[in-house]
Design a protein around this motif. Structure first.
Motif, PDB file in Angstrom:
ATOM      1  N   MET A 147      89.422  15.858  42.615  1.00 28.77           N
ATOM      2  CA  MET A 147      90.779  15.308  42.534  1.00 28.77           C
ATOM      3  C   MET A 147      91.019  14.367  43.716  1.00 28.77           C
ATOM      4  SD  MET A 147      94.404  17.349  42.359  1.00 28.77           S
ATOM      5  CE  MET A 147      95.951  16.466  42.235  1.00 28.77           C
ATOM      6  N   ILE A 148      91.583  13.202  43.444  1.00 32.94           N
ATOM      7  CA  ILE A 148      91.900  12.229  44.483  1.00 32.94           C
ATOM      8  C   ILE A 148      93.397  11.959  44.479  1.00 32.94           C
ATOM      9  CG2 ILE A 148      91.614   9.819  45.209  1.00 32.94           C
ATOM     10  CD1 ILE A 148      88.767   9.939  44.142  1.00 32.94           C
ATOM     11  N   THR A 149      94.015  12.125  45.642  1.00 28.99           N
ATOM     12  CA  THR A 149      95.429  11.823  45.822  1.00 28.99           C
ATOM     13  C   THR A 149      95.569  11.027  47.111  1.00 28.99           C
ATOM     14  OG1 THR A 149      95.817  13.908  47.000  1.00 28.99           O
ATOM     15  CG2 THR A 149      96.175  13.922  44.614  1.00 28.99           C
ATOM     16  N   TYR A 150      96.795  10.767  47.525  1.00 25.51           N
ATOM     17  CA  TYR A 150      97.033  10.021  48.759  1.00 25.51           C
ATOM     18  C   TYR A 150      98.455  10.263  49.223  1.00 25.51           C
ATOM     19  CZ  TYR A 150      98.733   6.885  45.075  1.00 25.51           C
ATOM     20  OH  TYR A 150      99.357   6.381  43.967  1.00 25.51           O
ATOM     21  N   ASN A 151      98.662  10.010  50.516  1.00 22.54           N
ATOM     22  CA  ASN A 151     100.000   9.995  51.083  1.00 22.54           C
ATOM     23  C   ASN A 151     100.213   8.620  51.709  1.00 22.54           C
ATOM     24  OD1 ASN A 151      98.717  10.128  53.694  1.00 22.54           O
ATOM     25  ND2 ASN A 151      98.534  12.351  53.428  1.00 22.54           N
ATOM     26  N   ASP A 152     101.174   8.490  52.599  1.00 22.60           N
ATOM     27  CA  ASP A 152     101.430   7.164  53.166  1.00 22.60           C
ATOM     28  C   ASP A 152     100.427   6.778  54.242  1.00 22.60           C
ATOM     29  OD1 ASP A 152     102.332   8.952  55.092  1.00 22.60           O
ATOM     30  OD2 ASP A 152     103.906   7.607  55.793  1.00 22.60           O
ATOM     31  N   LEU A 153      99.518   7.692  54.620  1.00 24.87           N
ATOM     32  CA  LEU A 153      98.572   7.412  55.695  1.00 24.87           C
ATOM     33  C   LEU A 153      97.124   7.404  55.232  1.00 24.87           C
ATOM     34  CD1 LEU A 153      98.046   6.911  58.707  1.00 24.87           C
ATOM     35  CD2 LEU A 153      98.073   9.404  59.053  1.00 24.87           C
ATOM     36  N   TYR A 154      96.740   8.347  54.371  1.00 23.89           N
ATOM     37  CA  TYR A 154      95.324   8.455  54.023  1.00 23.89           C
ATOM     38  C   TYR A 154      95.136   9.015  52.617  1.00 23.89           C
ATOM     39  CZ  TYR A 154      96.032  13.341  55.549  1.00 23.89           C
ATOM     40  OH  TYR A 154      96.495  14.619  55.707  1.00 23.89           O
ATOM     41  N   TYR A 155      93.891   8.912  52.154  1.00 24.70           N
ATOM     42  CA  TYR A 155      93.491   9.431  50.845  1.00 24.70           C
ATOM     43  C   TYR A 155      92.948  10.853  51.002  1.00 24.70           C
ATOM     44  CZ  TYR A 155      94.033   4.717  49.037  1.00 24.70           C
ATOM     45  OH  TYR A 155      94.557   3.503  48.670  1.00 24.70           O
ATOM     46  N   VAL A 156      93.059  11.619  49.931  1.00 28.26           N
ATOM     47  CA  VAL A 156      92.595  13.004  49.911  1.00 28.26           C
ATOM     48  C   VAL A 156      91.664  13.173  48.713  1.00 28.26           C
ATOM     49  CG1 VAL A 156      93.249  15.429  49.738  1.00 28.26           C
ATOM     50  CG2 VAL A 156      94.726  13.821  50.992  1.00 28.26           C
ATOM     51  N   LYS A 157      90.473  13.684  48.960  1.00 25.16           N
ATOM     52  CA  LYS A 157      89.491  13.917  47.901  1.00 25.16           C
ATOM     53  C   LYS A 157      89.062  15.372  47.942  1.00 25.16           C
ATOM     54  CE  LYS A 157      85.044  12.027  46.274  1.00 25.16           C
ATOM     55  NZ  LYS A 157      84.038  13.026  46.660  1.00 25.16           N
ATOM     56  N   GLY A 176      93.282   4.109  27.742  1.00 27.42           N
ATOM     57  CA  GLY A 176      92.471   5.253  28.159  1.00 27.42           C
ATOM     58  C   GLY A 176      91.922   5.163  29.558  1.00 27.42           C
ATOM     59  N   PHE A 177      92.239   4.102  30.283  1.00 27.39           N
ATOM     60  CA  PHE A 177      91.786   3.962  31.668  1.00 27.39           C
ATOM     61  C   PHE A 177      92.601   4.913  32.556  1.00 27.39           C
ATOM     62  CE2 PHE A 177      90.350  -0.071  29.877  1.00 27.39           C
ATOM     63  CZ  PHE A 177      89.112  -0.238  30.467  1.00 27.39           C
ATOM     64  N   ASP A 178      92.105   6.121  32.694  1.00 23.60           N
ATOM     65  CA  ASP A 178      92.812   7.189  33.403  1.00 23.60           C
ATOM     66  C   ASP A 178      92.198   7.343  34.792  1.00 23.60           C
ATOM     67  OD1 ASP A 178      94.242   9.376  34.207  1.00 23.60           O
ATOM     68  OD2 ASP A 178      93.248  10.797  32.864  1.00 23.60           O
ATOM     69  N   VAL A 179      92.864   6.782  35.811  1.00 26.11           N
ATOM     70  CA  VAL A 179      92.346   6.836  37.183  1.00 26.11           C
ATOM     71  C   VAL A 179      93.470   7.245  38.128  1.00 26.11           C
ATOM     72  CG1 VAL A 179      90.552   5.104  36.795  1.00 26.11           C
ATOM     73  CG2 VAL A 179      92.813   4.375  37.554  1.00 26.11           C
ATOM     74  N   PRO A 180      93.108   7.849  39.261  1.00 29.44           N
ATOM     75  CA  PRO A 180      94.147   8.246  40.221  1.00 29.44           C
ATOM     76  C   PRO A 180      94.705   7.096  41.039  1.00 29.44           C
ATOM     77  CG  PRO A 180      91.984   8.975  40.966  1.00 29.44           C
ATOM     78  CD  PRO A 180      91.792   8.424  39.599  1.00 29.44           C
ATOM     79  N   VAL A 181      94.023   5.944  41.081  1.00 25.96           N
ATOM     80  CA  VAL A 181      94.450   4.849  41.944  1.00 25.96           C
ATOM     81  C   VAL A 181      94.467   3.540  41.154  1.00 25.96           C
ATOM     82  CG1 VAL A 181      93.892   3.460  43.982  1.00 25.96           C
ATOM     83  CG2 VAL A 181      93.563   5.946  44.041  1.00 25.96           C
ATOM     84  N   TYR A 182      95.634   2.911  41.086  1.00 23.19           N
ATOM     85  CA  TYR A 182      95.752   1.528  40.631  1.00 23.19           C
ATOM     86  C   TYR A 182      96.160   0.696  41.834  1.00 23.19           C
ATOM     87  CZ  TYR A 182      95.526   2.850  35.713  1.00 23.19           C
ATOM     88  OH  TYR A 182      95.105   3.329  34.491  1.00 23.19           O
ATOM     89  N   CYS A 183      95.544  -0.455  41.995  1.00 19.48           N
ATOM     90  CA  CYS A 183      95.838  -1.271  43.166  1.00 19.48           C
ATOM     91  C   CYS A 183      95.938  -2.738  42.766  1.00 19.48           C
ATOM     92  CB  CYS A 183      94.787  -1.069  44.258  1.00 19.48           C
ATOM     93  SG  CYS A 183      93.071  -1.342  43.737  1.00 19.48           S
ATOM     94  N   ALA A 184      96.499  -3.538  43.684  1.00 19.39           N
ATOM     95  CA  ALA A 184      96.640  -4.978  43.474  1.00 19.39           C
ATOM     96  C   ALA A 184      96.666  -5.657  44.827  1.00 19.39           C
ATOM     97  CB  ALA A 184      97.922  -5.291  42.700  1.00 19.39           C
TER      98      ALA A 184
END
Length: 687
Positions: free
Chosen positions: A1-11, A182-190
């Protein structure tokens, strides 16, 4: 599982510092993907990033191509088998110095507004995304695959956006479409630079050591990325140096400070041809780490080549008319080497070591959990070449002091400090002496736990840990002052920087070990690979307990064992055997002579004067190269070891408006000719 807060990512419940490198599958050779990915991993990369080029997959409307070098599914399988993750930069507009920014030509013949929510345009995007998903299905992170992040669009700001105000609506519409497909990911970025709209995506940023897109013909001023700064944006990406300030909207920074385009090199353009070494890249990366970055993303990490399409070439160039013009930099048709740490021919360059120093440090020592402190006397003006450039990241009473004493093409004073004080949360650390010369950078530990003890300070930069008890550091001369409190039962290994640049960490014979060698080192399920041009010499710590076939221990150097392997020199040669002046260009026929041994890999080097070199084999153009003052390195295995090649050189006019760091020899106002050609065989070992 990958999540994040305002400072860092968590895996998987633990703080995680993602380190990504761009390796574009459709600009690379499918035969060597596995090797290229393994070489990236050895340099400390754990995420492969790649654009998906719509133009490469649907050049002809309705005809999708995922064969050969375009086989995205195979590329994903290679990444997964290497134990790495992926950021898929899906677009549909990607820029990337590609024709139309990656759009197929036919999209402009449709009655629609590109890069908008126009229903006709979005219907074509949806059709393309669905075809991409067929390649990606089963490889999403939620399915146990490597794709954990997707970047939508790219530079969604001033470049090629038609007919509507830039807003978050289009970015969010693309994300919604991807999720429904179906693109199911924990992170979308731009990408955030250029005051781009990012919608609900995480803003990702860049920082370049040079600006080959800049129209300036001469030295650039000192650039912002060599500073420690609270602004995550490199204000000059895509702009004229010092003319367009694109300040970041700090209000968007509700996510970790994430990067996707820290320069791994830089394109060579017709009008601007910088020679990019390694130290400048290490300095810029260290400045990002010391500015609270919690990811590192390099562009490009593994160079490539533009495919030749059925209808057109696929490189970016400026074009007037009904189609959206490309960015106004003239680029080569094929060559997209980018002066990357790993070349277009999958050759690990010496400069790669500078990236590795930063990568290993970032992934192992918890810096992502530390907040930054910017010092008032550290400069905010990049033209200030006198003030000390420094910052600190800390958590409680533990942290790192970052110093950068490098600015590309400018000298900074040597630094000598006595009793340098650094205030932590409830303690002030005094470092008795700091000495840094011009062109150095560092990250000094403060109250760093080492086993059951604490390293109060050290005037050396951490490199890696070994087996939870030994710690490897580096400094320029391999010397350092440090203070330990408590009972430390491990070892501190202190390397000279020149050794650390050649050092790798691998798990081998059941232990984490460092290996120091001239040449390429990387690891696959088959074992440890060493590729070298010379008799191999390796230093290993801890020394090997078990004998390895073909590897002989010949001595010790401190705590490191010294090893070698049998080597038989096999000379390859090259010579110019014919010259034909064709008016606009001169053709040089080059014969390559191989030894009778096995031809695993090797390179042809062409030292030439001129403007542009085109490489032809059997009359077909297979690559090209702008003159910039360094040898053109050609990977011979890519062309099945040809016996004859042709170097077609177009003369450089003495009056051409172009930035060059190394000036060629002109005769009668023209520079054209070959100074030297030679070939080298690479010996490849597997232990």
């Amino acid at each position: 599982m990958i999540t994040y807060n305002d400072l860092y990512y968590v895996k998987d419940g633990k703080p995680w510092f993602p380190i990504s490198g761009e390796y574009q599958y459709s600009r690379a050779d499918v035969r060597y993907w596995k090797e290229g990915i393994a070489k990236m991993k050895a340099q400390g990369i754990d995420v492969v990033a790649s654009y998906a080029f719509w133009l490469h997959h649907e050049e002809i409307k309705g005809h999708f191509d995922f064969r050969g070098n375009r086989n995205l599914r195979k590329f994903l399988r290679e990444i997964k088998e290497a134990g790495m993750l992926m950021c898929l930069r899906i677009g549909p507009w990607v820029h990337a110095e590609a024709r139309n920014g990656g759009f197929p030509d036919w999209i402009y013949e449709e009655n629609c507004k590109t890069r908008s929510n126009d229903p006709v345009y979005m219907s074509y995007v949806e059709r393309y995304f669905k075809e991409l998903y067929k390649q990606c299905d089963g490889y999403m992170y939620s399915q146990g695959g490597p794709i954990y992040a997707i970047q939508v669009e790219n530079e969604y700001s001033q470049w090629g956006v038609q007919g509507e105000d830039i807003s978050d609506n289009h970015i969010n519409a693309l994300i919604k479409m991807l999720k429904e497909i179906g693109f199911d990911v924990p992170v979308y970025c731009a990408t955030g630079w250029g005051k781009a709209a990012i919608g609900d995506a995480i803003a990702v940023w860049g920082a370049y050591v040079e600006q080959p897109w800049d129209r300036t013909i001469g030295e650039l001023p000192p650039l912002q990325p060599f500073l420690f700064s609270p602004n995550p944006n490199d204000e000059n990406i895509g702009s004229e140096a010092g003319k367009i300030a694109m300040d970041a909207d700090i209000g968007k920074m509700r996510f970790p400070y994430s990067t996707v385009e820290i320069s791994g090199g830089g394109q060579v353009t017709d009008h601007r041809r910088p020679i990019l070494g390694g130290t400048e890249h290490g300095a810029v990366t260290m400045c990002r780490l010391g500015s609270e970055a919690s990811t590192i993303g390099y562009y490009v990490f593994h160079g490539g080549m533009n495919p030749i399409g059925a209808l057109t070439t696929m490189q970016e160039y400026y074009r007037e008319g009904p189609l959206v013009p490309g960015f106004c930099s003239d680029l080569l048709e094929i060559n997209y080497d980018f002066q990357a740490p790993i070349s277009q021919y999958s050759k690990v360059r010496e400069k790669a070591g500078e990236f590795k120093l930063c990568n290993y440090f970032a992934r192992e020592f918890g810096v992502e959990q530390m907040r930054v402190k910017f010092f008032e006397d550290s400069p905010s003006d990049p033209t200030d070449l006198v003030s000390l450039r420094y910052s600190m990241r800390s958590k409680g009473n533990q942290g790192f002091l970052f110093i950068n004493n490098y600015v590309r093409h400018y000298d900074l004073p040597c630094r000598d400090y006595k009793d340098f004080k650094v205030a932590l949360e409830s303690e002030t650390i005094t470092i008795p002496s700091i000495h840094l010369e011009n062109k150095e950078y560092c990250a000094y530990p403060l109250n760093m736990p080492i086993g059951n003890a604490v390293l109060k300070y050290a005037t050396a930069t951490p490199f890696c840990t070994l087996n939870g008890k030994d710690y490897v550091f580096w400094s320029k001369d391999g010397k350092a002052d440090y203070q330990i409190e408590g009972a430390f039962d491990g070892k501190i290994i202190l390397l000279k920087k020149e050794e650390a640049l050649k050092a790798y960490k691998f798990n081998y014979q059941g232990k984490e070990r460092i290996f120091i060698a001239d040449g390429e080192l990387y690891q696959t399920e088959d074992g440890l690979h060493l590729n070298t041009f010379e008799k191999p010499m390796m230093k290993i710590y801890p020394a090997l307990e078990e004998e390895v076939a073909g590897l002989e221990k010949i001595g010790e150097e401190g705590d490191l064992g010294i090893y070698t392997a049998p080597f038989q020199a096999e000379e390859w040669a090259a010579e110019v055997v014919g010259v034909k002046d064709c008016g606009k260009y001169v053709d040089y026929e080059i014969a390559v002579k191989y030894s009778v041994g096995k031809k695993e890999n090797g390179f042809l080097y062409i030292d030439f004067d001129g403007d542009t070199l085109e490489l032809l084999i059997d009359g077909e153009k297979v690559n090209d190269h702008y003159y910039l003052g360094v040898d053109f390195e050609v990977g011979l295995r890519y062309y099945d070891f040809p016996k004859m090649v042709c170097a077609r050189i177009y003369p450089l006019d003495e009056n051409k408006t172009v930035y060059l760091q190394k000036i060629p020899v002109f005769k009668d106002g023209k520079a054209v000719g070959i100074n030297k050609v030679y070939a080298k065989k690479e010996t490849r070992y597997l232990f």
